[in-house]
Enzyme design. Structure first.
Site, PDB file in Angstrom:
ATOM      1  N   ALA A  98       0.308  -1.155   0.495  1.00  0.00           N
ATOM      2  CA  ALA A  98      -0.155  -0.001   0.140  1.00  0.00           C
ATOM      3  C   ALA A  98       0.504   1.176   0.124  1.00  0.00           C
ATOM      4  O   ALA A  98       0.303   2.548   0.073  1.00  0.00           O
ATOM      5  CB  ALA A  98      -0.636   0.348   1.339  1.00  0.00           C
TER       6      ALA A  98
ATOM      7  N   ASN B  63       1.291  -2.572   8.478  1.00  0.00           N
ATOM      8  CA  ASN B  63       2.560  -3.515   7.507  1.00  0.00           C
ATOM      9  C   ASN B  63       3.524  -2.778   6.594  1.00  0.00           C
ATOM     10  O   ASN B  63       4.574  -2.863   6.957  1.00  0.00           O
ATOM     11  CB  ASN B  63       1.855  -4.677   6.926  1.00  0.00           C
ATOM     12  CG  ASN B  63       1.197  -6.072   7.807  1.00  0.00           C
ATOM     13  OD1 ASN B  63       1.832  -6.395   8.092  1.00  0.00           O
ATOM     14  ND2 ASN B  63       0.193  -5.274   7.577  1.00  0.00           N
TER      15      ASN B  63
ATOM     16  N   HIS C 124      -0.493   7.759   3.577  1.00  0.00           N
ATOM     17  CA  HIS C 124       1.211   6.883   3.412  1.00  0.00           C
ATOM     18  C   HIS C 124       1.870   8.000   3.941  1.00  0.00           C
ATOM     19  O   HIS C 124       2.040   8.015   2.705  1.00  0.00           O
ATOM     20  CB  HIS C 124       1.197   5.918   3.510  1.00  0.00           C
ATOM     21  CG  HIS C 124       0.305   4.504   3.671  1.00  0.00           C
ATOM     22  ND1 HIS C 124      -0.184   3.729   4.918  1.00  0.00           N
ATOM     23  CD2 HIS C 124      -0.935   4.020   2.452  1.00  0.00           C
ATOM     24  CE1 HIS C 124      -0.923   3.379   4.667  1.00  0.00           C
ATOM     25  NE2 HIS C 124      -1.575   2.839   3.334  1.00  0.00           N
TER      26      HIS C 124
HETATM   27  N1  LIG Z   1       2.179  -4.848   3.247  1.00  0.00           N
HETATM   28  C1  LIG Z   1       0.588  -4.286   3.123  1.00  0.00           C
HETATM   29  O1  LIG Z   1       0.490  -2.882   1.823  1.00  0.00           O
HETATM   30  C2  LIG Z   1      -0.447  -5.031   3.376  1.00  0.00           C
HETATM   31  C3  LIG Z   1      -0.764  -5.922   4.149  1.00  0.00           C
HETATM   32  N2  LIG Z   1      -1.921  -6.849   4.782  1.00  0.00           N
HETATM   33  C4  LIG Z   1      -1.540  -7.787   4.648  1.00  0.00           C
HETATM   34  O2  LIG Z   1      -2.115  -8.419   4.098  1.00  0.00           O
HETATM   35  C5  LIG Z   1      -3.415 -10.035   4.445  1.00  0.00           C
HETATM   36  C6  LIG Z   1      -4.830  -9.979   4.386  1.00  0.00           C
HETATM   37  O3  LIG Z   1      -4.990  -8.425   4.041  1.00  0.00           O
HETATM   38  P1  LIG Z   1      -6.382  -8.831   3.484  1.00  0.00           P
HETATM   39  O4  LIG Z   1      -6.837  -9.474   2.230  1.00  0.00           O
HETATM   40  O5  LIG Z   1      -6.805  -7.433   3.291  1.00  0.00           O
HETATM   41  O6  LIG Z   1      -7.162  -9.461   4.246  1.00  0.00           O
HETATM   42  P2  LIG Z   1      -8.676 -10.087   4.776  1.00  0.00           P
HETATM   43  O7  LIG Z   1      -8.840 -10.193   6.390  1.00  0.00           O
HETATM   44  O8  LIG Z   1      -9.569 -10.190   3.435  1.00  0.00           O
HETATM   45  O9  LIG Z   1      -7.833 -11.491   4.352  1.00  0.00           O
HETATM   46  C7  LIG Z   1      -7.033 -12.253   5.031  1.00  0.00           C
HETATM   47  C8  LIG Z   1      -7.531 -13.973   4.338  1.00  0.00           C
HETATM   48  O10 LIG Z   1      -6.586 -14.496   4.815  1.00  0.00           O
HETATM   49  C9  LIG Z   1      -7.303 -16.103   5.303  1.00  0.00           C
HETATM   50  N3  LIG Z   1      -6.000 -16.200   6.150  1.00  0.00           N
HETATM   51  C10 LIG Z   1      -5.733 -15.943   7.595  1.00  0.00           C
HETATM   52  N4  LIG Z   1      -5.066 -16.726   8.573  1.00  0.00           N
HETATM   53  C11 LIG Z   1      -5.370 -17.732   7.727  1.00  0.00           C
HETATM   54  C12 LIG Z   1      -4.376 -19.182   7.945  1.00  0.00           C
HETATM   55  N5  LIG Z   1      -2.893 -19.200   8.732  1.00  0.00           N
HETATM   56  N6  LIG Z   1      -4.312 -19.741   6.915  1.00  0.00           N
HETATM   57  C13 LIG Z   1      -4.748 -19.489   5.596  1.00  0.00           C
HETATM   58  N7  LIG Z   1      -5.587 -18.584   5.151  1.00  0.00           N
HETATM   59  C14 LIG Z   1      -5.537 -17.646   6.554  1.00  0.00           C
HETATM   60  C15 LIG Z   1      -8.597 -15.364   6.314  1.00  0.00           C
HETATM   61  O11 LIG Z   1      -9.265 -16.471   6.388  1.00  0.00           O
HETATM   62  C16 LIG Z   1      -8.892 -14.143   5.127  1.00  0.00           C
HETATM   63  O12 LIG Z   1      -9.078 -14.720   4.241  1.00  0.00           O
HETATM   64  C17 LIG Z   1      -3.520  -8.361   5.959  1.00  0.00           C
HETATM   65  O13 LIG Z   1      -3.699  -8.900   7.597  1.00  0.00           O
HETATM   66  C18 LIG Z   1      -2.315  -7.977   6.613  1.00  0.00           C
HETATM   67  O14 LIG Z   1      -1.448  -8.221   7.524  1.00  0.00           O
HETATM   68  C19 LIG Z   1      -2.636  -5.895   4.099  1.00  0.00           C
HETATM   69  C20 LIG Z   1      -2.770  -4.677   3.803  1.00  0.00           C
HETATM   70  C21 LIG Z   1      -1.694  -4.128   2.888  1.00  0.00           C
HETATM   71  O1  LIG Z   2      -3.879  -0.772   3.382  1.00  0.00           O
HETATM   72  C1  LIG Z   2      -3.524   0.011   3.985  1.00  0.00           C
HETATM   73  O2  LIG Z   2      -3.542   0.690   3.715  1.00  0.00           O
HETATM   74  C2  LIG Z   2      -2.200  -0.436   4.916  1.00  0.00           C
HETATM   75  C3  LIG Z   2      -2.454  -1.893   6.126  1.00  0.00           C
HETATM   76  O3  LIG Z   2      -3.591  -1.978   6.033  1.00  0.00           O
HETATM   77  C4  LIG Z   2      -1.357  -2.169   6.419  1.00  0.00           C
HETATM   78  O4  LIG Z   2      -0.163  -1.804   6.126  1.00  0.00           O
HETATM   79  O5  LIG Z   2      -1.434  -3.590   7.107  1.00  0.00           O
END
Ligand SMILES: NC(=O)C1=CN([C@@H]2O[C@H](COP(=O)(O)OP(=O)(O)OC[C@H]3O[C@@H](n4cnc5c(N)ncnc54)[C@H](O)[C@@H]3O)[C@@H](O)[C@H]2O)C=CC1
Ligand SMILES: O=C([O-])CC(=O)C(=O)O
Length: 266
Positions: free
Chosen positions: A123, A189, A219
């Site tokens: 992001a 993250n 951000h």
């Molecule tokens: N680096 C970045 O810019 C960002 C990173 N993230 C990370 O990405 C992750 C996912 O984000 P979203 O898709 O928005 O969340 P979300 O909650 O929509 O989807 C996460 C999915 O992963 C599944 N899950 C959780 N633990 C699991 C496991 N041990 N094994 C298999 N599946 C599992 C959940 O059931 C859910 O379906 C966040 O939790 C965060 O850590 C999120 C947003 C930005």
């Molecule tokens: O999606 C975003 O803007 C950032 C976020 O949630 C994360 O870094 O975990």
């Protein structure tokens, strides 16, 4: 050559990414790893050529790249096993790397097997520049993140303000990137990514703000060194299936996949 990809998790990011990849002739999502209890829910959402698995042992030998998009716990659970198999791992839940033991374990596994850990910028923009200069060229890095109040629900922000009734921006956290990554695993993250690219988790300073006036996640990075300085601001709308996650995240993940499949890449 078609790059064969396995996704860990099938939430908001993975689903958005899936739609971007499905018409790409050079990328195939071959497997999706979900929790056992989610298998029967996820299978009908995917075409029959994509295998839904619930154990890392079922990862096919011909997978070229695994992308984690499931959260800190999932990276802890599966990251090392993927790397030990010699498969490169894309990481979205970079905040989990604030845990020194996990970070060390993953790096060792990658080193021993010759695989690579790719932290996806996700992001936030500007990571290329921060990383190019790195620890040796930077003396101070400050990150400020703003999201709408309800994006902070279920976080420690609930203990310091009334998120439902904020009438002005409220600083919910000020401190190090290490504590931010641990305390806000679904929102910070990008903080971890900035820290890893720049001067580290304990030196990167962070402010997190619940802001009733923003409609997009914002951000901001201010970074300074003796010979260079940067200010970057990234504003992104959110994904329909997760109003706290920036839509830019899945676009960035798609870019990382393209990096592996395309012969010209920027
Ligand atoms: N680096 C970045 O810019 C960002 C990173 N993230 C990370 O990405 C992750 C996912 O984000 P979203 O898709 O928005 O969340 P979300 O909650 O929509 O989807 C996460 C999915 O992963 C599944 N899950 C959780 N633990 C699991 C496991 N041990 N094994 C298999 N599946 C599992 C959940 O059931 C859910 O379906 C966040 O939790 C965060 O850590 C999120 C947003 C930005
Ligand atoms: O999606 C975003 O803007 C950032 C976020 O949630 C994360 O870094 O975990």
């Amino acid at each position: 050559m078609t790059v064969k990809v396995a996704l860990i998790g099938y939430g908001a990011i993975a689903q958005d990414l899936f739609f971007k990849v499905q018409d790409d002739p050079y990328l195939t999502i071959k497997q999706v790893l979900v929790r056992h209890r989610s298998c029967e829910i996820v299978k009908p959402l995917l075409c029959s050529t994509i295998e839904v698995i619930s154990s890392i042992d079922d990862l096919d030998d011909d997978i070229d790249f695994v992308l984690e998009c499931a959260g800190h716990e999932a990276l802890c659970e599966y990251g090392e096993a993927v790397l030990r198999r010699g498969i490169d791992l894309g990481v979205l839940s970079a905040g989990a790397l604030s845990d020194i033991n996990l970070d060390t374990g993953l790096r060792q596994a990658a080193h021993q097997s010759g695989s690579k850990i790719i932290v996806v910028p996700g992001a936030i923009g500007g990571i290329d520049a921060i990383s190019s200069v790195g620890k040796t060229g930077l003396t101070a890095v400050q990150y400020t993140g703003r999201k709408a109040p309800l994006s902070w629900k279920g976080t420690p922000a609930e203990n310091v303000c009334d998120l439902e009734n904020l009438s002005e921006p409220f600083e919910i956290y000020a401190g190090t990137a290490r504590d931010a990554a641990r305390l806000f695993p679904k929102n910070a993250n990008v903080v971890a990514t900035v820290a890893l690219a720049g001067i580290g988790f304990d030196e990167t300073l962070v402010r997190l703000i619940a802001d009733p006036f923003v409609s997009r996640n914002t951000h901001r990075i201010e970074a300074h060194g003796d010979n260079v300085s940067f200010s970057f601001e990234t504003c992104s709308g959110t994904l329909p299936d997760n109003p706290r996650t920036s839509a830019l995240t899945s676009q960035s993940a798609y870019r990382i996949l393209k990096m592996r499949s395309d012969s010209f890449f920027l």
